[in-house]
Design an enzyme around this catalytic site. Structure first.
Site, PDB file in Angstrom:
ATOM      1  N   HIS A  46     -45.178   7.577  35.685  1.00 28.93           N
ATOM      2  CA  HIS A  46     -45.556   8.884  35.131  1.00 28.93           C
ATOM      3  C   HIS A  46     -46.946   8.790  34.499  1.00 28.93           C
ATOM      4  O   HIS A  46     -47.296   7.773  33.893  1.00 28.93           O
ATOM      5  CB  HIS A  46     -44.516   9.291  34.079  1.00 28.93           C
ATOM      6  N   ASP A  58     -34.484  22.957  30.116  1.00 26.21           N
ATOM      7  CA  ASP A  58     -34.533  22.630  28.695  1.00 26.21           C
ATOM      8  C   ASP A  58     -35.912  22.216  28.191  1.00 26.21           C
ATOM      9  O   ASP A  58     -36.037  21.550  27.174  1.00 26.21           O
ATOM     10  CB  ASP A  58     -33.548  21.482  28.415  1.00 26.21           C
ATOM     11  N   GLU A  91     -35.076  18.168  24.403  1.00 29.29           N
ATOM     12  CA  GLU A  91     -34.378  19.017  25.359  1.00 29.29           C
ATOM     13  C   GLU A  91     -33.041  19.538  24.862  1.00 29.29           C
ATOM     14  O   GLU A  91     -32.664  20.677  25.158  1.00 29.29           O
ATOM     15  CB  GLU A  91     -34.189  18.258  26.680  1.00 29.29           C
ATOM     16  N   ARG A 134     -39.352  11.010  26.477  1.00 31.46           N
ATOM     17  CA  ARG A 134     -39.958  10.813  25.166  1.00 31.46           C
ATOM     18  C   ARG A 134     -39.146   9.884  24.276  1.00 31.46           C
ATOM     19  O   ARG A 134     -39.707   9.076  23.533  1.00 31.46           O
ATOM     20  CB  ARG A 134     -40.125  12.162  24.443  1.00 31.46           C
ATOM     21  N   GLU A 175     -29.306  26.421  35.095  1.00 31.38           N
ATOM     22  CA  GLU A 175     -28.833  25.115  34.591  1.00 31.38           C
ATOM     23  C   GLU A 175     -28.437  25.229  33.112  1.00 31.38           C
ATOM     24  O   GLU A 175     -28.822  24.436  32.265  1.00 31.38           O
ATOM     25  CB  GLU A 175     -29.895  24.034  34.788  1.00 31.38           C
TER      26      GLU A 175
END
Length: 378
Positions: free
Chosen positions: A244, A97, A133, A212, A119
Site C-alpha cells: 500500500h 465504513d 471503521e 491503521r 454493506e
C-alpha cells in the site's frame, strides 16, 4: 425518474460500488445516476474505475500526503453537500465504513436526501478494531433509510440495535459480483509476468497489510513473521506483497522485507490484476475486509491479520482463520497449512457465505420499488 448520487472514496468502495453503478446504468429509462469520487485514495481508486469503465461526474480530489481523518471528513462533508444542493437527488448511496461513507451519509441527512447504506450491519462492537471503521459504520446505521445487509448475521445486528425490519434487505455482498466480473477478464501482461517469471513451481502466498490499527509494532511483527516464513520455506513458497502507498506501510514493509529472494514487494495492482494474483495463490494472508469475502469464491484459505473480524461467517464456515498480529502465532498457523494437506483442505468449502453474485440486482430492484415520499419539516 429516480435521481441517485453514488459516492466513492477508496479502492474498496470502488470495487464494491462499481457493479451497482453498472446495474443502475441498465435502467437509464427509470434512473438518473451521478458518480462523485472524493479520491480519499487517488491512484488506487482510479485504477478500479478504469477496470469497470466507469467515469465520475464529480471529483473532489481530496487526496493529500498523510492526511488526517479530520481533514478527510471535513472536506468530504463540505464537497458532497455542495453537490447535493445542485440537484434534487432522491438517494445518496454510500458503501461500508470509510470516512468518505460517513461524511456522505451526514451530507445526505443534512440535505434531506435519503441514504442507502451498502454493506450495512457489520459489527465487532470494539470501537478501536477496526479503527475508525467500526464507529463509522455504527453512525451510518443511525442515519440510513435503507440498510443493504450482506448477510443474515449483519441483518440480525441491525435488528438487535432497533433498526426497523422493513428497512433491512439481505442482499449478499457486492464484492462477489465484482469478483465474477474480474475473474472473466484476461490477465494483463504485467500480472502474467509477475506470476510466470519470479517464482516458477512454487506455492504463491499473497499478502496485504495496510490497516491503521496495524501501523507500528503490529505491522513490524507481521513483516518479521513473513520474513521468517520466507526463509523457512525458501524452496517451497514465494510471497507476493503489493505494498500500500501509505508511508506508514511502505517504511515498515521495505525495511523488514526488502532484498529477500522469495519475497516480491510490488506496487499495488489494479483490481483485475489483483484478482488474477489471488486466483493463482495457495494461501492469502491479509488484514483486508473485502478479501475475506472474495477468497471463499476462489476456494483459497484466507488468514486474517486482525484480532477481530466483523465478517464472522467466514470463521464460522471455516474458510478462514484469525491470526492476529503475534509473530509466533502467524508462523505457527501458516506453517501448518504449508506442511499438511489435511490442514490446508479443511479451509476449502463449496460455497461462499458472503454472496452469490446477485447483490447489485437486489439493491437496484429495491431502490426502484421503494415508495417515494418527501421529507416533512418537523
Amino acid at each position: 425518474m429516480l435521481n441517485i448520487l453514488v459516492v466513492i472514496g477508496t479502492r474498496p468502495e470502488a470495487i464494491k460500488l462499481s457493479p451497482i453503478v453498472l446495474e443502475l446504468q441498465k435502467h437509464s429509462d427509470k434512473i438518473y445516476v451521478e458518480i462523485c469520487i472524493t479520491a480519499q485514495h487517488r491512484s488506487l481508486l482510479d485504477d478500479v474505475l478504469i477496470n469497470f469503465n466507469i467515469t465520475s461526474d464529480h471529483d473532489l480530489d481530496l487526496m493529500s500526503d498523510n492526511q488526517t481523518l479530520e481533514e478527510i471528513s471535513s472536506k468530504s462533508l463540505t464537497g458532497i453537500s455542495s453537490i447535493l444542493k445542485q440537484r434534487s437527488f432522491d438517494w445518496i448511496l454510500v458503501q461500508g465504513d470509510t470516512s468518505t461513507a460517513l461524511s456522505a451519509a451526514l451530507s445526505g441527512f443534512y440535505n434531506r436526501v435519503k441514504v442507502g447504506h451498502i454493506e450495512a450491519g457489520l459489527r465487532t462492537y470494539n470501537k478501536w478494531e477496526p479503527y475508525p471503521e467500526e464507529i463509522n459504520r455504527q453512525l451510518i446505521s443511525k442515519i440510513a433509510d435503507l440498510h443493504f445487509a450482506p448477510t443474515l448475521s449483519a441483518k440480525n445486528n441491525l435488528s438487535a440495535e432497533g433498526v426497523e425490519e422493513e428497512t433491512i434487505i439481505v442482499t449478499g455482498n457486492t464484492v462477489v459480483d465484482s469478483l465474477a466480473i474480474a475473474s472473466d477478464s484476461q490477465p494483463s501482461k504485467h500480472i502474467q509476468n509477475i506470476l510466470d517469471t519470479n517464482h516458477p513451481n512454487k506455492k504463491i502466498i499473497a499478502i496485504t497489510a495496510h490497516r491503521r490499527e496495524n501501523f507500528g509494532k503490529p505491522l513490524t511483527m507481521i513483516c518479521e513473521a513473513i520474513k521468517k516464513l520466507a526463509n523457512k520455506y525458501h524452496n517451497e513458497c514465494h510471497f507476493i506483497y503489493p505494498v500500500h502507498p501509505n508511508p506508514n506501510v511502505q517504511g515498515t514493509a521495505y525495511n523488514v522485507l526488502n532484498n529477500i529472494s522469495n519475497i516480491s514487494l510490488i506496487e499495488p495492482l489494479d483490481y483485475f490484476d489483483f484478482i488474477h494474483l489471488l486466483k493463482q495463490s495457495f494461501l492469502i494472508i491479509t488484514d483486508s475486509g473485502g478479501i475475506q469475502e472474495e477468497a471463499p469464491s476462489l476456494q483459497i484459505p484466507v488468514f486474517i491479520l486482525r484480532n477481530n473480524t466483523e465478517r464472522t461467517e467466514g470463521i464460522q464456515n471455516k474458510v478462514g482463520l484469525i491470526l492476529g498480529t503475534d509473530k509466533e502465532n502467524i508462523i505457527t498457523e501458516v506453517s501448518k497449512v504449508i506442511d499438511s494437506e489435511s490442514e490446508y483442505h479443511q479451509y476449502i468449502q463449496a460455497s461462499n457465505p458472503y454472496g452469490d453474485g446477485q447483490a447489485s440486482t437486489r439493491i437496484v430492484n429495491k431502490l426502484l420499488s421503494y415508495p417515494y415520499s418527501e421529507f416533512v419539516e418537523s
